[in-house]
Design an enzyme around this catalytic site. Structure first.
Site, PDB file in Angstrom:
ATOM      1  N   GLY B  75       0.818  -1.202   0.000  1.00 53.86           N
ATOM      2  CA  GLY B  75       0.000   0.000   0.000  1.00 53.86           C
ATOM      3  C   GLY B  75       0.852   1.252   0.000  1.00 53.86           C
ATOM      4  O   GLY B  75       2.070   1.182  -0.167  1.00 53.86           O
ATOM      5  N   GLY B  89      16.471 -11.935 -14.152  1.00 55.72           N
ATOM      6  CA  GLY B  89      15.604 -11.454 -15.216  1.00 55.72           C
ATOM      7  C   GLY B  89      15.530  -9.951 -15.397  1.00 55.72           C
ATOM      8  O   GLY B  89      15.115  -9.468 -16.431  1.00 55.72           O
ATOM      9  N   ASP B  91      13.522  -7.708 -14.214  1.00 49.10           N
ATOM     10  CA  ASP B  91      12.216  -7.036 -14.222  1.00 49.10           C
ATOM     11  C   ASP B  91      12.068  -6.054 -13.067  1.00 49.10           C
ATOM     12  O   ASP B  91      12.647  -6.243 -11.999  1.00 49.10           O
ATOM     13  CB  ASP B  91      11.091  -8.070 -14.146  1.00 49.10           C
ATOM     14  CG  ASP B  91      11.052  -8.937 -15.389  1.00 49.10           C
ATOM     15  OD1 ASP B  91      11.798  -8.638 -16.336  1.00 49.10           O
ATOM     16  OD2 ASP B  91      10.279  -9.910 -15.414  1.00 49.10           O
ATOM     17  N   ASP B  95       4.868  -0.184  -7.059  1.00 50.74           N
ATOM     18  CA  ASP B  95       3.625  -0.317  -6.301  1.00 50.74           C
ATOM     19  C   ASP B  95       2.587   0.655  -6.863  1.00 50.74           C
ATOM     20  O   ASP B  95       2.726   1.873  -6.718  1.00 50.74           O
ATOM     21  CB  ASP B  95       3.897  -0.029  -4.824  1.00 50.74           C
ATOM     22  CG  ASP B  95       2.696  -0.387  -3.949  1.00 50.74           C
ATOM     23  OD1 ASP B  95       1.600  -0.605  -4.512  1.00 50.74           O
ATOM     24  OD2 ASP B  95       2.869  -0.446  -2.719  1.00 50.74           O
ATOM     25  N   HIS B 116      16.495   4.291  -9.699  1.00 52.23           N
ATOM     26  CA  HIS B 116      17.043   3.417  -8.659  1.00 52.23           C
ATOM     27  C   HIS B 116      16.773   1.943  -8.999  1.00 52.23           C
ATOM     28  O   HIS B 116      17.689   1.114  -8.971  1.00 52.23           O
ATOM     29  CB  HIS B 116      16.404   3.776  -7.313  1.00 52.23           C
ATOM     30  CG  HIS B 116      16.756   2.829  -6.200  1.00 52.23           C
ATOM     31  ND1 HIS B 116      17.720   3.121  -5.263  1.00 52.23           N
ATOM     32  CD2 HIS B 116      16.289   1.594  -5.879  1.00 52.23           C
ATOM     33  CE1 HIS B 116      17.830   2.104  -4.419  1.00 52.23           C
ATOM     34  NE2 HIS B 116      16.955   1.169  -4.770  1.00 52.23           N
ATOM     35  N   GLU B 117      15.524   1.648  -9.330  1.00 56.86           N
ATOM     36  CA  GLU B 117      15.176   0.243  -9.609  1.00 56.86           C
ATOM     37  C   GLU B 117      15.950  -0.286 -10.808  1.00 56.86           C
ATOM     38  O   GLU B 117      16.374  -1.452 -10.823  1.00 56.86           O
ATOM     39  CB  GLU B 117      13.672   0.109  -9.844  1.00 56.86           C
ATOM     40  CG  GLU B 117      12.817   0.463  -8.637  1.00 56.86           C
ATOM     41  CD  GLU B 117      13.200  -0.307  -7.381  1.00 56.86           C
ATOM     42  OE1 GLU B 117      13.614  -1.473  -7.470  1.00 56.86           O
ATOM     43  OE2 GLU B 117      13.111   0.286  -6.282  1.00 56.86           O
ATOM     44  N   HIS B 120      19.151  -1.753  -9.986  1.00 58.32           N
ATOM     45  CA  HIS B 120      19.085  -3.179  -9.620  1.00 58.32           C
ATOM     46  C   HIS B 120      19.002  -4.047 -10.871  1.00 58.32           C
ATOM     47  O   HIS B 120      19.651  -5.091 -10.964  1.00 58.32           O
ATOM     48  CB  HIS B 120      17.855  -3.445  -8.747  1.00 58.32           C
ATOM     49  CG  HIS B 120      17.925  -2.842  -7.380  1.00 58.32           C
ATOM     50  ND1 HIS B 120      19.026  -2.947  -6.569  1.00 58.32           N
ATOM     51  CD2 HIS B 120      17.007  -2.122  -6.678  1.00 58.32           C
ATOM     52  CE1 HIS B 120      18.797  -2.322  -5.423  1.00 58.32           C
ATOM     53  NE2 HIS B 120      17.583  -1.805  -5.466  1.00 58.32           N
ATOM     54  N   HIS B 126      22.172  -2.297  -3.014  1.00 55.35           N
ATOM     55  CA  HIS B 126      22.045  -1.028  -2.297  1.00 55.35           C
ATOM     56  C   HIS B 126      23.397  -0.536  -1.808  1.00 55.35           C
ATOM     57  O   HIS B 126      24.260  -1.328  -1.400  1.00 55.35           O
ATOM     58  CB  HIS B 126      21.084  -1.185  -1.117  1.00 55.35           C
ATOM     59  CG  HIS B 126      19.661  -1.207  -1.548  1.00 55.35           C
ATOM     60  ND1 HIS B 126      18.674  -1.905  -0.883  1.00 55.35           N
ATOM     61  CD2 HIS B 126      19.054  -0.625  -2.618  1.00 55.35           C
ATOM     62  CE1 HIS B 126      17.520  -1.741  -1.507  1.00 55.35           C
ATOM     63  NE2 HIS B 126      17.725  -0.962  -2.566  1.00 55.35           N
TER      64      HIS B 126
END
Lengths: 89, 418
Positions: B75, B89, B91, B95, B116-117, B120, B126
């Site tokens: 949430g 992968g 991906d 959210d 940021h993502e 990864h 991090h």
């Protein structure tokens, strides 16, 4: 920002530390009944405080709780290998 | 910084957004995510290509709660997004419950979280450097976002340095072609508005071809010259000479496209040229029959269509679909009539897939955007066709232009690309 899961209690902190790789992931499930020493928790908190650039007290102080409650990325801070690594289903 | 331990073996990565957030416009999401990839592209040799369909390296989705990977979202607030390292992968999931915003202090900044993502997705873990993009905590909107040196060093450990950028992202555009920065080039001063775009403006702005290069930048070829496009106009220092910068390539090109392997193909007459990272490959040019059997000579244009990732050749009132994975690559049912592409004119000048994933078609200084879902020319305000000079090349159009038929077309002040 709304904190979806504010971290204020010891249990919440342990779950946070487990979720993001500072403690054994088995602790993420409180019903597992796993025991863990206070020293391990202290080390995990210090590890988190070090990672977040906080004073390394080993105590769940208000500043540490605040940082644990911040919006953040869901990827672990401590990425392990083998069974603790993220897996794509 | 921390490296996870895996990385991509290729330098050109594809991505698609298979589930968009409900509260933002699709085009806005496309733009912000492209910007997020650009953060990493600027400091490495990586390039990122947005595909609408087909198999890609990095799939991006906006999801709520449990969404199939065992790592449910929580949430508003809390966990904002997560992404998988290359070995898993690459991906990235965001959210959907967050209030994703663009250039706003309210909500959660989509661009920053995406950048940021994608770190990864490229293999970065991090960082414990608080000022680093790869620090795990969301810091709030930063209007003057800059990649931290910690991030730059980290990503360059995995993918090397960009040809022209050392350890900063302050340079937003790279000279071209990469790796040939010391090659003498011939640039032109057309003496018009100082932007070098005069030949691309107005109804005389007919172009030969347009394509997205392996560096994810758009290029325009016309006669003996070519231009690189930036966000709202042509890049400084253009046009340049085709013959000087593109070894072995003649002027007056018919068509060009960059394939998913990162190689750029040029077509003229009955021959084609192949370039890898702006360098001519050995044994080229070749005859069309050697690599593109069934494609006619003297085509009008070609593009890798955003709708299915296949190659389309256009000539006169007909088109051919070319699928390298099929034998033969062109089915016997081709050519077909361009009228199947509802709203497009015959005898096109150029066509290409832009970095936003849309396919655009050009003719006589005008352009059309194609809607891949409805399979017809897109509707818009203003509608299509639009003046290419204003929307693509930064031309200072006069307020009224005369259409060939004599009617008046109102043109707004130029301000942005489509």
């Amino acid at each position: 920002h709304v904190d979806a899961a504010p971290v204020s209690t010891d249990t919440q902190a342990m779950m946070y530390l487990a979720r993001f790789g500072y403690l054994d992931p088995a602790l993420q499930n409180p019903s597992s009944g796993a025991l863990i020493s206070g020293d391990s928790v202290r080390r995990a908190i210090i590890d988190f405080q070090s990672f977040a650039g906080l004073n390394q007290t080993g105590i769940l102080d208000p500043e540490t709780s605040t940082w644990m409650s911040k919006p953040r990325c869901g990827v672990r801070d401590r990425v392990g290998a083998g069974s603790s690594a993220r897996r794509k289903r | 910084y921390a490296l996870q331990g895996s990385r991509w073996r290729v330098k050109q990565l594809t991505y698609s957004i298979t589930k968009y957030p409900s509260a933002l416009k699709t085009a806005d999401v496309d733009r912000e995510l492209a910007k997020a990839f650009q953060v990493w592209e600027d400091v490495t040799e990586l390039t990122f290509v947005h595909l609408r369909t087909g198999k890609v390296h990095i799939e991006i989705r906006f999801e709520s709660g449990e969404h199939g990977d065992g790592d449910a979202f929580d949430g508003t607030g809390g966990t904002l997004a997560h992404a998988y390292f290359p070995i898993y992968g690459g991906d990235a999931h965001f959210d959907e419950s967050e209030t994703w915003t663009i250039n706003s202090y309210k909500g959660t900044n989509l661009f920053q979280v995406a950048a940021h993502e994608f770190g990864h997705s490229l293999g970065l873990s991090h960082s414990d450097v608080r000022s680093a993009l790869m620090a795990p905590f969301y810091r709030g909107y930063e209007p003057n976002f800059k990649l931290d040196n910690d991030d730059v060093v980290a990503i360059q450990q995995l993918y090397g340095k960009s040809g022209n950028v050392a350890t900063t992202t302050e340079t937003s555009s790279r000279p071209l072609p990469p790796g040939r920065a010391t090659t003498p080039r011939v640039s032109f001063d057309d003496g018009s508005n100082g932007r070098g775009n005069a030949e691309l403006c107005g109804s005389e702005g007919k172009i030969d071809t347009m394509f997205t290069g392996p560096d994810n930048k758009a290029y325009v070829f016309k006669g003996e010259k070519y231009w690189k496009l930036e966000a709202e106009a042509v890049a400084p220092g253009y046009p340049r000479s085709i013959r000087a910068d593109w070894e072995g390539l003649p002027g007056n090109i018919d068509a060009a496209f960059t394939w998913t392997n990162g190689r750029t193909y040029f077509f003229k007459g009955s021959r084609y040229w192949r370039y890898t990272n702006f360098e001519l490959d050995a044994d080229y040019p070749k005859d069309l029959s050697e690599g593109f059997a069934g494609v006619p000579s003297n085509i009008d244009t070609a593009l890798v269509w955003s709708g299915n990732g296949k190659i389309y050749f256009f000539k006169g009132s007909q088109y051919w679909r070319f699928d390298p994975q099929q034998k033969p690559p062109i089915k016997s049912t081709y050519p077909k009539d361009i009228s199947n592409w509802e709203g497009l004119p015959n005898s096109l000048d150029a066509a290409f897939q832009f970095t936003n994933g849309y396919s655009y078609f050009f003719k006589n200084g005008q352009y059309w955007r194609f809607n891949d879902r409805s399979f017809k020319v897109d509707e818009g305000q203003p509608g299509y066709p639009r003046p290419a000079g204003k929307w693509w090349f930064g031309c200072d159009e006069v307020n009224f232009k005369t259409r060939p038929g004599g009617s008046k077309l109102f043109v707004d002040r130029p301000h942005a690309n489509d």
